[in-house]
Design a protein around this motif. Sequence first.
Motif, PDB file in Angstrom:
ATOM      1  N   THR A 113       0.837  -1.196   0.000  1.00 47.16           N
ATOM      2  CA  THR A 113       0.000   0.000   0.000  1.00 47.16           C
ATOM      3  C   THR A 113       0.870   1.244   0.000  1.00 47.16           C
ATOM      4  OG1 THR A 113      -1.701  -1.172   1.245  1.00 47.16           O
ATOM      5  CG2 THR A 113      -1.866   1.219   1.178  1.00 47.16           C
ATOM      6  N   LEU A 114       0.691   2.042  -1.037  1.00 46.15           N
ATOM      7  CA  LEU A 114       1.376   3.322  -1.161  1.00 46.15           C
ATOM      8  C   LEU A 114       0.404   4.396  -0.681  1.00 46.15           C
ATOM      9  CD1 LEU A 114       3.816   4.959  -2.215  1.00 46.15           C
ATOM     10  CD2 LEU A 114       2.677   4.987  -4.445  1.00 46.15           C
ATOM     11  N   THR A 115       0.854   5.247   0.261  1.00 43.42           N
ATOM     12  CA  THR A 115      -0.030   6.249   0.845  1.00 43.42           C
ATOM     13  C   THR A 115       0.603   7.630   0.744  1.00 43.42           C
ATOM     14  OG1 THR A 115      -0.838   4.618   2.430  1.00 43.42           O
ATOM     15  CG2 THR A 115      -1.304   6.920   2.926  1.00 43.42           C
ATOM     16  N   ARG A 116      -0.214   8.594   0.307  1.00 45.48           N
ATOM     17  CA  ARG A 116       0.185  10.006   0.326  1.00 45.48           C
ATOM     18  C   ARG A 116      -0.565  10.663   1.471  1.00 45.48           C
ATOM     19  NH1 ARG A 116      -1.821  14.923  -2.062  1.00 45.48           N
ATOM     20  NH2 ARG A 116      -3.393  13.703  -3.112  1.00 45.48           N
ATOM     21  N   PHE A 117       0.159  11.432   2.277  1.00 46.05           N
ATOM     22  CA  PHE A 117      -0.433  12.110   3.425  1.00 46.05           C
ATOM     23  C   PHE A 117      -0.662  13.580   3.119  1.00 46.05           C
ATOM     24  CE2 PHE A 117       1.687   8.375   5.009  1.00 46.05           C
ATOM     25  CZ  PHE A 117       0.796   7.868   5.927  1.00 46.05           C
ATOM     26  N   ASP A 118      -1.514  14.215   3.931  1.00 44.69           N
ATOM     27  CA  ASP A 118      -1.849  15.611   3.703  1.00 44.69           C
ATOM     28  C   ASP A 118      -0.667  16.562   3.890  1.00 44.69           C
ATOM     29  OD1 ASP A 118      -1.707  15.460   6.452  1.00 44.69           O
ATOM     30  OD2 ASP A 118      -3.689  16.293   6.820  1.00 44.69           O
ATOM     31  N   ASN A 119       0.409  16.107   4.486  1.00 46.92           N
ATOM     32  CA  ASN A 119       1.597  16.946   4.621  1.00 46.92           C
ATOM     33  C   ASN A 119       2.582  16.723   3.466  1.00 46.92           C
ATOM     34  OD1 ASN A 119       2.664  14.458   5.231  1.00 46.92           O
ATOM     35  ND2 ASN A 119       3.393  15.011   7.259  1.00 46.92           N
ATOM     36  N   GLY A 120       2.178  15.933   2.460  1.00 51.66           N
ATOM     37  CA  GLY A 120       2.994  15.712   1.276  1.00 51.66           C
ATOM     38  C   GLY A 120       3.944  14.537   1.365  1.00 51.66           C
ATOM     39  N   THR A 121       3.996  13.850   2.479  1.00 55.46           N
ATOM     40  CA  THR A 121       4.901  12.715   2.602  1.00 55.46           C
ATOM     41  C   THR A 121       4.273  11.462   2.012  1.00 55.46           C
ATOM     42  OG1 THR A 121       4.123  12.199   4.826  1.00 55.46           O
ATOM     43  CG2 THR A 121       6.033  13.659   4.652  1.00 55.46           C
ATOM     44  N   LEU A 122       5.121  10.491   1.732  1.00 51.52           N
ATOM     45  CA  LEU A 122       4.684   9.214   1.160  1.00 51.52           C
ATOM     46  C   LEU A 122       5.217   8.069   1.999  1.00 51.52           C
ATOM     47  CD1 LEU A 122       5.562   9.654  -2.620  1.00 51.52           C
ATOM     48  CD2 LEU A 122       3.293   9.520  -1.655  1.00 51.52           C
ATOM     49  N   SER A 123       4.437   7.007   2.068  1.00 61.38           N
ATOM     50  CA  SER A 123       4.935   5.804   2.732  1.00 61.38           C
ATOM     51  C   SER A 123       4.476   4.584   1.955  1.00 61.38           C
ATOM     52  CB  SER A 123       4.459   5.732   4.183  1.00 61.38           C
ATOM     53  OG  SER A 123       3.105   5.385   4.237  1.00 61.38           O
ATOM     54  N   LEU A 124       5.254   3.527   2.095  1.00 57.64           N
ATOM     55  CA  LEU A 124       4.926   2.251   1.482  1.00 57.64           C
ATOM     56  C   LEU A 124       4.819   1.238   2.604  1.00 57.64           C
ATOM     57  CD1 LEU A 124       4.606   0.584  -1.148  1.00 57.64           C
ATOM     58  CD2 LEU A 124       7.066   0.160  -1.026  1.00 57.64           C
ATOM     59  N   GLU A 125       3.720   0.509   2.617  1.00 58.81           N
ATOM     60  CA  GLU A 125       3.518  -0.479   3.680  1.00 58.81           C
ATOM     61  C   GLU A 125       3.280  -1.845   3.064  1.00 58.81           C
ATOM     62  OE1 GLU A 125       0.819  -1.176   7.669  1.00 58.81           O
ATOM     63  OE2 GLU A 125       0.779   0.740   6.627  1.00 58.81           O
ATOM     64  N   ASP A 126       3.850  -2.845   3.718  1.00 60.90           N
ATOM     65  CA  ASP A 126       3.651  -4.227   3.301  1.00 60.90           C
ATOM     66  C   ASP A 126       2.584  -4.830   4.202  1.00 60.90           C
ATOM     67  OD1 ASP A 126       3.718  -6.888   2.662  1.00 60.90           O
ATOM     68  OD2 ASP A 126       5.876  -7.116   2.904  1.00 60.90           O
ATOM     69  N   GLY A 127       1.432  -5.163   3.613  1.00 60.70           N
ATOM     70  CA  GLY A 127       0.329  -5.712   4.381  1.00 60.70           C
ATOM     71  C   GLY A 127       0.617  -7.064   5.000  1.00 60.70           C
ATOM     72  N   ALA A 128       1.569  -7.801   4.444  1.00 62.69           N
ATOM     73  CA  ALA A 128       1.878  -9.128   4.970  1.00 62.69           C
ATOM     74  C   ALA A 128       2.783  -9.060   6.201  1.00 62.69           C
ATOM     75  CB  ALA A 128       2.546  -9.985   3.893  1.00 62.69           C
ATOM     76  N   THR A 129       3.842  -8.258   6.125  1.00 62.52           N
ATOM     77  CA  THR A 129       4.816  -8.207   7.221  1.00 62.52           C
ATOM     78  C   THR A 129       4.555  -7.055   8.185  1.00 62.52           C
ATOM     79  OG1 THR A 129       6.329  -6.773   6.003  1.00 62.52           O
ATOM     80  CG2 THR A 129       6.643  -9.178   5.775  1.00 62.52           C
ATOM     81  N   GLY A 130       3.778  -6.057   7.742  1.00 58.56           N
ATOM     82  CA  GLY A 130       3.556  -4.877   8.573  1.00 58.56           C
ATOM     83  C   GLY A 130       4.694  -3.876   8.484  1.00 58.56           C
ATOM     84  N   ARG A 131       5.666  -4.128   7.620  1.00 63.64           N
ATOM     85  CA  ARG A 131       6.788  -3.190   7.470  1.00 63.64           C
ATOM     86  C   ARG A 131       6.311  -1.910   6.810  1.00 63.64           C
ATOM     87  NH1 ARG A 131      12.236  -6.285   7.194  1.00 63.64           N
ATOM     88  NH2 ARG A 131      11.573  -8.255   8.084  1.00 63.64           N
ATOM     89  N   HIS A 132       6.911  -0.824   7.257  1.00 62.69           N
ATOM     90  CA  HIS A 132       6.520   0.506   6.826  1.00 62.69           C
ATOM     91  C   HIS A 132       7.767   1.240   6.350  1.00 62.69           C
ATOM     92  CE1 HIS A 132       5.796   4.795   7.829  1.00 62.69           C
ATOM     93  NE2 HIS A 132       4.685   4.537   7.183  1.00 62.69           N
ATOM     94  N   VAL A 133       7.735   1.786   5.135  1.00 63.96           N
ATOM     95  CA  VAL A 133       8.889   2.489   4.575  1.00 63.96           C
ATOM     96  C   VAL A 133       8.509   3.946   4.333  1.00 63.96           C
ATOM     97  CG1 VAL A 133      10.530   2.570   2.658  1.00 63.96           C
ATOM     98  CG2 VAL A 133       9.611   0.365   3.408  1.00 63.96           C
ATOM     99  N   PRO A 134       9.053   4.897   5.131  1.00 67.84           N
ATOM    100  CA  PRO A 134       8.824   6.315   4.859  1.00 67.84           C
ATOM    101  C   PRO A 134       9.713   6.727   3.678  1.00 67.84           C
ATOM    102  CG  PRO A 134      10.190   6.069   6.813  1.00 67.84           C
ATOM    103  CD  PRO A 134       9.831   4.684   6.339  1.00 67.84           C
ATOM    104  N   LEU A 135       9.124   6.926   2.526  1.00 70.33           N
ATOM    105  CA  LEU A 135       9.886   7.053   1.288  1.00 70.33           C
ATOM    106  C   LEU A 135      10.751   8.310   1.216  1.00 70.33           C
ATOM    107  CD1 LEU A 135       7.155   5.652  -1.084  1.00 70.33           C
ATOM    108  CD2 LEU A 135       9.270   4.526  -0.350  1.00 70.33           C
ATOM    109  N   LEU A 136      10.339   9.402   1.848  1.00 64.94           N
ATOM    110  CA  LEU A 136      11.164  10.606   1.818  1.00 64.94           C
ATOM    111  C   LEU A 136      12.462  10.434   2.590  1.00 64.94           C
ATOM    112  CD1 LEU A 136       8.611  13.544   1.987  1.00 64.94           C
ATOM    113  CD2 LEU A 136      10.208  13.019   0.152  1.00 64.94           C
ATOM    114  N   ALA A 137      12.552   9.416   3.419  1.00 65.92           N
ATOM    115  CA  ALA A 137      13.793   9.162   4.148  1.00 65.92           C
ATOM    116  C   ALA A 137      14.919   8.804   3.192  1.00 65.92           C
ATOM    117  CB  ALA A 137      13.588   8.038   5.162  1.00 65.92           C
ATOM    118  N   PHE A 138      14.600   8.389   1.985  1.00 66.08           N
ATOM    119  CA  PHE A 138      15.600   8.025   0.992  1.00 66.08           C
ATOM    120  C   PHE A 138      15.867   9.151   0.006  1.00 66.08           C
ATOM    121  CE2 PHE A 138      13.737   4.157   2.574  1.00 66.08           C
ATOM    122  CZ  PHE A 138      14.863   3.429   2.896  1.00 66.08           C
TER     123      PHE A 138
END
Length: 156
Positions: A113-138
């Motif tokens: 799941t790719l999510t855009r937030f109201d503050n302009g940030t993006l995250s990618l989440e894996d529904g199987a493992t629950g891992r969360h990747v804040p994409l702007l960190a890269f």
Amino acid sequence: MPVELNFRRPQERPPSQRPALLAVAGLLAVALLAVALGRGRDAEPEEQTARPVQTLAFHAEDLPDGAIDLREAGDGTLVARIEPGQDGFIRGTLRGLAQARQREGLSREPPFTLTRFDNGTLSLEDGATGRHVPLLAFGPSNAKAFARLLPGTELR
């Protein structure tokens, strides 16, 4: 009475290490103070206080020619095709998440799941493992690779 002349050079004192030791101690004190102040804050990460405004649940499908199809989880609509040798950040991120699923013996079925937030940030989440990747960190250029999957997404 003979006079004895002493032509020996006076012993030189080794250079003092005290200034260097004081500098190291000062640097260590500043680092410890910074850590103590940083831990004392009760601020939440930015993405936890932001609200999701757009999401995309998708599956990544490896193709025989080395390309990857990203398809919407609901109806299977093609969102993007990543050709071999292109979009290395997307490939690497999805590969890392898929390998984590495989190591843990989890199914490939739950979507990413790719999510855009109201503050302009993006995250990618894996529904199987629950891992969360804040994409702007890269960095913004890597986050933009994923941002193009969501129409109208602008990074801040």
